[in-house]
Motif scaffolding. Sequence first.
Motif, PDB file in Angstrom:
ATOM      1  N   SER A   1      -8.365  -9.598  15.447  1.00 34.01           N
ATOM      2  CA  SER A   1      -7.708  -8.365  16.264  1.00 34.01           C
ATOM      3  C   SER A   1      -8.601  -7.736  17.240  1.00 34.01           C
ATOM      4  O   SER A   1      -8.071  -7.248  18.178  1.00 34.01           O
ATOM      5  CB  SER A   1      -6.942  -7.713  15.215  1.00 34.01           C
TER       6      SER A   1
ATOM      7  N   HIS B   1       0.832  -0.946   0.032  1.00 37.68           N
ATOM      8  CA  HIS B   1       0.084   0.217   0.030  1.00 37.68           C
ATOM      9  C   HIS B   1       0.746   1.139  -0.150  1.00 37.68           C
ATOM     10  O   HIS B   1       2.074   1.062   0.573  1.00 37.68           O
ATOM     11  CB  HIS B   1      -0.741  -0.081   1.315  1.00 37.68           C
TER      12      HIS B   1
ATOM     13  N   GLY C   1       4.701  -5.818   8.179  1.00 34.98           N
ATOM     14  CA  GLY C   1       3.514  -5.373   7.151  1.00 34.98           C
ATOM     15  C   GLY C   1       3.204  -6.665   6.598  1.00 34.98           C
ATOM     16  O   GLY C   1       3.051  -7.833   7.193  1.00 34.98           O
TER      17      GLY C   1
ATOM     18  N   ARG D   1      -1.257  -4.951  14.344  1.00 34.39           N
ATOM     19  CA  ARG D   1      -2.811  -4.764  15.079  1.00 34.39           C
ATOM     20  C   ARG D   1      -3.076  -5.922  15.666  1.00 34.39           C
ATOM     21  O   ARG D   1      -3.916  -5.895  16.754  1.00 34.39           O
ATOM     22  CB  ARG D   1      -3.875  -4.367  14.242  1.00 34.39           C
TER      23      ARG D   1
ATOM     24  N   ASP E   1      -1.552 -15.556   6.634  1.00 37.20           N
ATOM     25  CA  ASP E   1      -2.840 -15.901   5.912  1.00 37.20           C
ATOM     26  C   ASP E   1      -2.691 -17.168   5.294  1.00 37.20           C
ATOM     27  O   ASP E   1      -3.750 -18.054   5.304  1.00 37.20           O
ATOM     28  CB  ASP E   1      -3.115 -14.904   4.794  1.00 37.20           C
TER      29      ASP E   1
ATOM     30  N   GLY F   1       2.479 -10.464   7.182  1.00 34.74           N
ATOM     31  CA  GLY F   1       1.050 -11.015   7.358  1.00 34.74           C
ATOM     32  C   GLY F   1       0.452 -11.992   6.286  1.00 34.74           C
ATOM     33  O   GLY F   1      -0.333 -12.795   6.499  1.00 34.74           O
TER      34      GLY F   1
HETATM   35  P1  AMP Z   1       0.878  -3.270   5.585  1.00 35.38           P
HETATM   36  O1  AMP Z   1       1.696  -3.792   4.517  1.00 35.38           O
HETATM   37  O2  AMP Z   1       1.571  -2.581   6.571  1.00 35.38           O
HETATM   38  O3  AMP Z   1      -0.444  -2.556   4.879  1.00 35.38           O
HETATM   39  O4  AMP Z   1       0.178  -4.445   6.178  1.00 35.38           O
HETATM   40  C1  AMP Z   1      -0.499  -5.513   5.580  1.00 35.38           C
HETATM   41  C2  AMP Z   1      -0.808  -6.505   6.598  1.00 35.38           C
HETATM   42  O5  AMP Z   1      -1.372  -6.290   7.774  1.00 35.38           O
HETATM   43  C3  AMP Z   1      -1.654  -7.434   5.990  1.00 35.38           C
HETATM   44  O6  AMP Z   1      -0.967  -8.767   6.315  1.00 35.38           O
HETATM   45  C4  AMP Z   1      -2.913  -7.402   6.683  1.00 35.38           C
HETATM   46  O7  AMP Z   1      -3.574  -8.867   6.871  1.00 35.38           O
HETATM   47  C5  AMP Z   1      -2.490  -7.294   8.119  1.00 35.38           C
HETATM   48  N1  AMP Z   1      -3.517  -6.594   8.812  1.00 35.38           N
HETATM   49  C6  AMP Z   1      -4.203  -5.299   8.444  1.00 35.38           C
HETATM   50  N2  AMP Z   1      -5.137  -5.185   9.363  1.00 35.38           N
HETATM   51  C7  AMP Z   1      -4.939  -6.134  10.404  1.00 35.38           C
HETATM   52  C8  AMP Z   1      -5.715  -6.539  11.661  1.00 35.38           C
HETATM   53  N3  AMP Z   1      -6.728  -5.422  11.915  1.00 35.38           N
HETATM   54  N4  AMP Z   1      -5.432  -7.377  12.315  1.00 35.38           N
HETATM   55  C9  AMP Z   1      -4.357  -8.071  11.826  1.00 35.38           C
HETATM   56  N5  AMP Z   1      -3.641  -8.122  10.619  1.00 35.38           N
HETATM   57  C10 AMP Z   1      -3.886  -6.952   9.898  1.00 35.38           C
END
Ligand code: AMP
Length: 553
Positions: free
Chosen positions: A231, A11, A176, A288, A209, A205
Amino acid sequence: MIVGIDLGTTHSLVGSMQSGFPVLVADENGERLTPSAVWFPEAGEPVVGRAALARRQEFPDRVATSVKRLMGSRSSEEKRSRIVIGQRTWTPEEVSSLILKKLKSDAERSLGSPIDRAVITVPAHFNDAQRSATKRAGELAGFSVERIVSEPTAAALAYGLDRLGENAKVVVYDLGGGTFDVSVLLLSSGVFEVLSTNGDTRLGGDDLDAALAAAWDLPQQVAEKIKCALSEAADVVFEGKTYTRAALDAICLPIIARTRKNCIRAMADANLESSGLSAVVLVGGATRMPLVRKFVAEVFGREPDTSQHPDEAVALGATIQAGILSGEVHNMTLLDVTPLSLGIETFGGLMNVIIPRNSTIPCKAGEMFTNAVGNQSGMRISVLQGEREMAKDNWKLGGFDVAFAPLPKGRARVGVQFELDANGILNVLARDTATGEDTVVKIESAVEVSDEAVEKMLGDSLEHAFEDMDERVFTEACLKADEMLPAVDAALLQLGSAIGEGERAALSVLINKVRSAQADKSSSRLKSALAALDEATQPLATLLIEKALGENS
Ligand code: AMP
């Protein structure tokens, strides 16, 4: 105007300073997170963001994602890092520039003016080639790139860690979607320096998944939704099945635990123990997760600061950096001041200010105090906050007793020092100068006062200014009377017949005037009565000295 951009793997975000505050820009759909994805249709212009991501299933070969991983590859890898779409090949910086162009036009639409200057963030571990490639991407998008900032540095700015003060060391834990980074920063001369950085470019993350999808036999996207929901909630129901946070934690822990060795290495490289840290902050959506927060707390031996949105902190920090460069943040230099005066209660219930209101934090000040009564063997130190003259009208933040060897009145010496650190924590130190013994008390709430409370205190102090002042003058005069009256009595006794009846009668009138003014609580009468008594007793002092000299000769 300069914008701040977090050019992320999954992002990207853009922000600008608005009336002194960093604000993230939303696109035409009100979204602040723009997927770092580009769709190259057979005909027409490339499409960036959510719309591009939506085409990925349909045109897997025409949607580029995660190009950040390819930025600034070495020349031997350059060929592999090319992005081939149909007949054309693109370099990673060209694709990145399309993402940046979209952010630029979103910002221009939202702010209503052309924007051509930007601050862009990169991971702390990016080398020169990767940083240059990022800068080039910005230039291709039509920006003058004012600065390339490390992501953890930007995050630290967003968390306001520049207030921690000189030599503060902080950890930024960034988990991330696809990458993990941990950095140790040192705040030196108001600037963050990256002491060490470590991480895993293939951990994030997404791995959670994948593991969840396998364990629960679900598509990965569904597993991610459940992960995010857990979360907030302890369990969620999906298609009649219940998924618990406990089960999620059990599956995710082995993956999260892989970050431990990176954290340990980063700390070792920075030559640091957990006890030397001033803060740990979280970046990246995956932080989170309660499991991640608990894990981080355990690894670093302190609770992470979760006061900012972990997915927005880097962009907000880039925006603050942009504001600093454009001069906009200059005026709101992040110096804190004491909202109200801090002091201690002294003789007669008076407020003795040690750190005046509006002092810049951090600061330090002290004063020497003595015993009001002979043979006193201790002193109560009451720490006060407020603008009123009398201790009782101010707020009591705490108190403690300092013991000292009994001494005649006015002979004990207790030094009191107030030290207010950058976090607003007040350390009160009292030292008995006879023994060198220190008593130290820490008061946490010396700065955090609500605006309403401060206003009320200031209002009250103005409203009661005259009566407060009168009460202080009266109290100080009473203290003087308490000192003078016994001294005059003692002198009269000592001088005996050297003082005539008429003189004694005149002095007794003056003494009674002092007593009645004290009883009537009239500070003006008390002051003049004391002045008169003081003048009338001057000859006694001279006589006492002569008597003493005569006895000696
Ligand atoms: P980023 O690269 O910082 O945008 O992080 C994305 C990652 O954060 C992805 O793996 C998302 O699934 C995870 N993510 C976003 N919101 C949450 C949440 N509320 N709880 C757990 N993981 C999250």
